[in-house]
Scaffold this active site. Sequence first.
Site, PDB file in Angstrom:
ATOM      1  N   GLY A 154      -1.842 -14.783  -3.284  1.00 21.37           N
ATOM      2  CA  GLY A 154      -1.514 -13.635  -2.454  1.00 21.37           C
ATOM      3  C   GLY A 154      -2.683 -13.086  -1.665  1.00 21.37           C
ATOM      4  N   GLY A 209     -10.765  -1.437   3.044  1.00 27.10           N
ATOM      5  CA  GLY A 209      -9.955  -1.161   1.866  1.00 27.10           C
ATOM      6  C   GLY A 209     -10.391   0.097   1.140  1.00 27.10           C
ATOM      7  N   ALA A 222       9.950   6.559   5.228  1.00 28.72           N
ATOM      8  CA  ALA A 222      10.692   5.808   6.232  1.00 28.72           C
ATOM      9  C   ALA A 222      10.516   4.307   5.987  1.00 28.72           C
ATOM     10  CB  ALA A 222      10.223   6.171   7.631  1.00 28.72           C
ATOM     11  N   LYS A 269     -11.935  -4.799  12.505  1.00 30.69           N
ATOM     12  CA  LYS A 269     -12.731  -3.881  11.688  1.00 30.69           C
ATOM     13  C   LYS A 269     -14.118  -3.684  12.283  1.00 30.69           C
ATOM     14  CE  LYS A 269     -10.167  -5.268   7.580  1.00 30.69           C
ATOM     15  NZ  LYS A 269     -10.182  -6.073   6.331  1.00 30.69           N
ATOM     16  N   ASP A 316      -8.913 -10.420  11.978  1.00 31.14           N
ATOM     17  CA  ASP A 316      -8.920  -9.229  11.129  1.00 31.14           C
ATOM     18  C   ASP A 316     -10.319  -8.614  11.089  1.00 31.14           C
ATOM     19  OD1 ASP A 316      -7.628  -7.646   8.671  1.00 31.14           O
ATOM     20  OD2 ASP A 316      -9.586  -8.380   8.010  1.00 31.14           O
ATOM     21  N   ILE A 359     -13.353   0.775  -0.016  1.00 29.39           N
ATOM     22  CA  ILE A 359     -14.757   1.124   0.155  1.00 29.39           C
ATOM     23  C   ILE A 359     -14.884   2.329   1.094  1.00 29.39           C
ATOM     24  CG2 ILE A 359     -17.011   0.336   0.959  1.00 29.39           C
ATOM     25  CD1 ILE A 359     -16.111  -2.510   0.388  1.00 29.39           C
ATOM     26  N   VAL A 416       0.838  -1.203   0.000  1.00 27.96           N
ATOM     27  CA  VAL A 416       0.000   0.000   0.000  1.00 27.96           C
ATOM     28  C   VAL A 416       0.871   1.251   0.000  1.00 27.96           C
ATOM     29  CG1 VAL A 416      -1.784   1.284   1.226  1.00 27.96           C
ATOM     30  CG2 VAL A 416      -1.861  -1.209   1.172  1.00 27.96           C
ATOM     31  N   GLU A 461      -2.053 -14.931   3.772  1.00 25.56           N
ATOM     32  CA  GLU A 461      -0.664 -15.005   4.213  1.00 25.56           C
ATOM     33  C   GLU A 461      -0.251 -16.457   4.409  1.00 25.56           C
ATOM     34  OE1 GLU A 461       1.230 -12.403   4.456  1.00 25.56           O
ATOM     35  OE2 GLU A 461      -0.304 -10.841   4.242  1.00 25.56           O
ATOM     36  N   LYS A 477      -5.677  -1.050  11.143  1.00 24.45           N
ATOM     37  CA  LYS A 477      -6.870  -1.511  11.859  1.00 24.45           C
ATOM     38  C   LYS A 477      -6.529  -2.119  13.215  1.00 24.45           C
ATOM     39  CE  LYS A 477      -6.679  -5.647   8.983  1.00 24.45           C
ATOM     40  NZ  LYS A 477      -5.605  -5.116   8.112  1.00 24.45           N
TER      41      LYS A 477
END
Length: 447
Positions: free
Chosen positions: A188, A135, A46, A206, A202, A137, A17, A191, A106
Amino acid sequence: MIDYRRLRVALLGAGSVGSQVAALLLKHGDELADRAGAALDLVGIAVRDVDAPRDTDLPRELLTTDADALIVGADIVIELMGGIEPARTRILQALNSGADVVTGNKALLASHGSELFDAADQVGASVYYEAAAAGAIPIIRPLRDSLAGDRVQRIMGIVNGTTNYILDRMDREGSGFAEVLADAQALGYAEADPTSDVEGYDAAQKAAILASLAFHTAVPLEAVHREGITAIDKTTMDAARHAGYVIKLLAVCERLTGETDVSPTGEAISVRVYPALVPREHPLASVHGANNAVFVQAEAAGDLMFYGAGAGGVQTASAVLGDVVSAARRHIAGGVGVGESTRANLPAAPIGHVTTRYQISLDVDDRPGVLATVAGILSEGRVSIATVEQTILPADPAGADADTAGRARIIIGTHTAREQDLSDTVDRLGASGVVRRVVSVLRVEGD
């Protein structure tokens, strides 16, 4: 060429990202300046290792390992490092220096959001996080701003693309969980260690963020009930399909009324993540692949649905850059940042207070009286039967399950029941002596 005021933008992290955000900032700088009313100067990125290979070519002179020096003097800091530390420390450092922060983190927001928002309030800065929940949205701004004058009653969301990809393929192709998970990893989508996705962590992060916005209440991550999808097998999928449902991992955020034993005001909230049965005619049932969707029910606005890519470097970068433009506009307009509204202080009810319908799958002895025994236990537990279907299980010719002979599968659909009553009843079924195995218990949502 308009001589815009120039704002210094520091980027922390150059992963999938972050590298896309940097590339788009550099490529579309003039357009973004016209929209923001200020030139956005990317002063540095960085990273842990300036020589590490990256998917996107970035000017080497922008790369640095000195995040401290980069943050000092920045007007806007974009944090895309991920994880809790050092991201938390860097964001606090940026806020305390007077910079606005844009993040998609998140996990950090779900566990330390209140701390970050309080720090921003102390200095009049703002934290923007559109990319943290779904993402590309746009769901954060609609909940925080567009629906601020309404009462959100319920949110149901598919907010994890990996699990939606897995469940969608299992449903449409009849594939097994392990097979589809391996494909998701190869593509992909998942993970090497998929635990965060397939066990619902996850999605739970959210859900906490969405519920906090929707109900103007700080929702701690530990208040979110969480279940994953690893127990969903082909047999469960087939039963759902036969009954007219599709299985989706849902984040459900719901306003509850009449919960007098939870709240003296009679109002509470429920925030939960679990695989659920969704009627095939519901809009969420048609969300395929790795896409996400969030279905919002508000008192005045009615039903709203937000759909699109829930992940992906360039897609998520779109949400990040939207926040950067918003932060730049605030700098130009002046004034303090807009704080988060969490003053409702609604208590989170335990999962046992939820009421919904259920589908219970049981392996039982194939002999007279079994169904009557099962029905009796359900009745005693205040769980009313709506539908029953029974099939004889074939004997396993390979001998892997020698007990299959003489057994049947009973699939029971219930009327609305209280979660605690259902849970206690399932425990009694499992100990009844006629039930060999409780195969699955799935909630029905969206009917």
